[in-house]
Design a protein around this motif. Sequence first.
Motif, PDB file in Angstrom:
ATOM      1  N   ARG A 147       0.827  -1.206   0.000  1.00  0.00           N
ATOM      2  CA  ARG A 147       0.000   0.000   0.000  1.00  0.00           C
ATOM      3  C   ARG A 147       0.861   1.255   0.000  1.00  0.00           C
ATOM      4  N   ILE A 148       1.931   1.251   0.765  1.00  0.00           N
ATOM      5  CA  ILE A 148       2.825   2.414   0.766  1.00  0.00           C
ATOM      6  C   ILE A 148       3.451   2.601  -0.611  1.00  0.00           C
ATOM      7  N   ASP A 149       3.822   1.490  -1.241  1.00  0.00           N
ATOM      8  CA  ASP A 149       4.360   1.582  -2.602  1.00  0.00           C
ATOM      9  C   ASP A 149       3.332   2.170  -3.558  1.00  0.00           C
ATOM     10  N   SER A 150       2.053   1.854  -3.341  1.00  0.00           N
ATOM     11  CA  SER A 150       1.010   2.402  -4.203  1.00  0.00           C
ATOM     12  C   SER A 150       0.885   3.902  -4.031  1.00  0.00           C
ATOM     13  N   VAL A 151       0.995   4.375  -2.801  1.00  0.00           N
ATOM     14  CA  VAL A 151       0.956   5.817  -2.560  1.00  0.00           C
ATOM     15  C   VAL A 151       2.127   6.502  -3.256  1.00  0.00           C
ATOM     16  N   ASP A 152       3.296   5.885  -3.193  1.00  0.00           N
ATOM     17  CA  ASP A 152       4.449   6.479  -3.868  1.00  0.00           C
ATOM     18  C   ASP A 152       4.287   6.417  -5.382  1.00  0.00           C
ATOM     19  N   ALA A 153       3.666   5.363  -5.891  1.00  0.00           N
ATOM     20  CA  ALA A 153       3.409   5.282  -7.331  1.00  0.00           C
ATOM     21  C   ALA A 153       2.469   6.392  -7.779  1.00  0.00           C
ATOM     22  N   ALA A 154       1.459   6.693  -6.960  1.00  0.00           N
ATOM     23  CA  ALA A 154       0.567   7.810  -7.284  1.00  0.00           C
ATOM     24  C   ALA A 154       1.316   9.130  -7.273  1.00  0.00           C
ATOM     25  N   LEU A 155       2.254   9.275  -6.343  1.00  0.00           N
ATOM     26  CA  LEU A 155       3.066  10.491  -6.294  1.00  0.00           C
ATOM     27  C   LEU A 155       3.917  10.627  -7.552  1.00  0.00           C
ATOM     28  N   GLN A 156       4.534   9.536  -7.986  1.00  0.00           N
ATOM     29  CA  GLN A 156       5.352   9.596  -9.197  1.00  0.00           C
ATOM     30  C   GLN A 156       4.496   9.881 -10.434  1.00  0.00           C
ATOM     31  N   ALA A 157       3.254   9.385 -10.443  1.00  0.00           N
ATOM     32  CA  ALA A 157       2.356   9.692 -11.568  1.00  0.00           C
ATOM     33  C   ALA A 157       2.020  11.178 -11.601  1.00  0.00           C
ATOM     34  N   GLN A 158       1.825  11.782 -10.439  1.00  0.00           N
ATOM     35  CA  GLN A 158       1.597  13.218 -10.390  1.00  0.00           C
ATOM     36  C   GLN A 158       2.835  13.989 -10.867  1.00  0.00           C
ATOM     37  N   ARG A 159       3.987  13.470 -10.527  1.00  0.00           N
ATOM     38  CA  ARG A 159       5.228  14.109 -10.982  1.00  0.00           C
ATOM     39  C   ARG A 159       5.329  14.080 -12.501  1.00  0.00           C
ATOM     40  N   GLN A 160       5.001  12.947 -13.126  1.00  0.00           N
ATOM     41  CA  GLN A 160       5.019  12.860 -14.582  1.00  0.00           C
ATOM     42  C   GLN A 160       4.034  13.851 -15.194  1.00  0.00           C
ATOM     43  N   ARG A 161       2.898  14.026 -14.547  1.00  0.00           N
ATOM     44  CA  ARG A 161       1.881  14.950 -15.049  1.00  0.00           C
ATOM     45  C   ARG A 161       2.388  16.389 -15.015  1.00  0.00           C
ATOM     46  N   TRP A 162       3.040  16.763 -13.947  1.00  0.00           N
ATOM     47  CA  TRP A 162       3.568  18.127 -13.844  1.00  0.00           C
ATOM     48  C   TRP A 162       4.692  18.370 -14.844  1.00  0.00           C
TER      49      TRP A 162
END
Length: 448
Positions: free
Chosen positions: A398-413
Motif C-alpha cells: 500500500r505504501i508503494d502504491s501511494v508512492d506510485a501515485a506520487l510519481q504519476a503526479q510528478r510525470q503529469r507536472w
Amino acid sequence: MIPLLNRAARLGAVGVVLLASAWPAVWSQTQGAGTPPSAPEHGTRPGIPSTAAPLAMPSPSSPSWQHANRAVGQFPRGHVDLLRWEQKNLPQMTEPSAHPDAGQLTLVRARRLALQDDALWLKPGMSAAEVASVRQQIAAVQWAVQKLWVNAVVARQSVVHNRDVLAVAQAGAELGQRMAQVGNWSRARQIEQELALWDASARADRAQLQADRALQALWQRIGAGMTAQALAQQLPLHLPVELPALSSVDVQAELSPEALDALQTQALQAHVRWPLEDLHARRLAAGLGLGAQDLQAAQKALEALAGQEPPMWDPRTMTWGHAFENAWQARLQADRLARQVRADVQMAVNALRVASQAAQQTQAQVLRLHTELSQETLLRYNGMLKSTWDLLASVRTRIDSVDAALQAQRQRWLAHADLMAVLAGLPYADSASASESTSPSNTRTPGH
C-alpha cells in the motif's frame, strides 16, 4: 487527495510497527515486575526510523519455548490485548509538525527568483527578433525551474514513503528474529526478513540521496540570498492538486481539430524563427508576382523534377528561373519548420493527456484496490486466516502504491511544463520519460 493518501499509508505502517513492538513488550513482562517495558530507541520515534538500518540484528540470550508460551498466555485474547497493552504503555505517536515557512516557495515565486537572477528584460528599441529571443529565454528559464521545483517537492515526499517502508521492514525483521530465537523459524527464514530490511534501507538511502540532489539543483538555480536548508524549509509539503493555468483549452481531454490548431498557431507565433521565415517566403513570392495558378503549375514541375534520378535543374523547362527557385526554397523551409512545431505541440498535448489519465487512474483505481486489499488482509488477519507476514506485505504494498501515485503526479507536472515550453516557442523535450531513470527506486520485496 495525495496528502490524505499519504496519511493513510503512514497510519498503516504505524499500526504494523505497534503490532510488532508488542513482542518485546511481552518479553519484558516475563523478566519480572521490576523490569520496565520495552520502549523505542533513544532519539527516534516508532514508525519513523532513521534511514540507516542496523548492521546486525541483536542476539540476546535465546528464551525457551516454555517461557514464550507463558509470556503469550498472559494475554488471553491474543494480539487484540497486545495492541491495547501497547496503547497504554508506549508513547502516543504524533505527526511531524511542518515548518512555519513551509509552502512559501511556490512555483510562481521560484520562477520569479530565477528571472531576477538571470536579469532577462524586454528593453525599448528591441527589434521583433530580439523580443522573440528574450521571450524564449524567459520561457526556457521557467521551464527549467518548474522541473527542478517539481523534482525537489516530489523527492522529499518519496523520502517519507521509503522511511515508512523501512519501518515495516524493521518490524518484520524484529518479529523474524524473535521467532527464530524461540525455535519457530529456521535461520534461513530469518535471513529472508533481514534481506528485506537491507533492501528497504537501501531504498531509503537512495531516496534521501535523490532528495538531496534535487534540493541542491534547485538551490543552485534560485537560492541567491538563502541557504539550502532555508530553501528546503520553504518548499511545499505536497504537490498542488491543480496544475498551473495553461489556457482556455482543456488539454486533458481529446482536443478537437480546431482547438489543436489554435495551440499550434500559438506555438508558431511564439517561435523565434518561423514568423521571420514565413514573412521572407511571402515577400519573395509577392515580388515575383506569381498567382495561385502559377504556383500550382510550378509546384507540379518541381515535383516531376524531384522525381528524376538524380534530380537535375533544367532552366529550359523552368519558366521563372532561379528567382522562383529561391522563393520556393524559402517557402519549403518555412513550411518544414511549421510542421516541426505543429508536431511538437501534438506530442506535448498527447504526453500531458496520457500523464493526466495515468495520474487520475492511479489515484482512483490502483490506490483504492490496494486500500481494499489492505483492509481485507487486516480483517482476515483478525480472523486468524492470514499471518503477520501477510499483513506486513499488504502494508508495504500500500505504501508503494501511494508512492506510485506520487510519481504519476510528478510525470503529469513535467508533461505540463513541456507543453508550456512548446507553446512558448521552444522545441519539445520529453522530460517525463527522460526522468524516469533518475527517479527513486520502486523495487518491491515480496512478503513471506
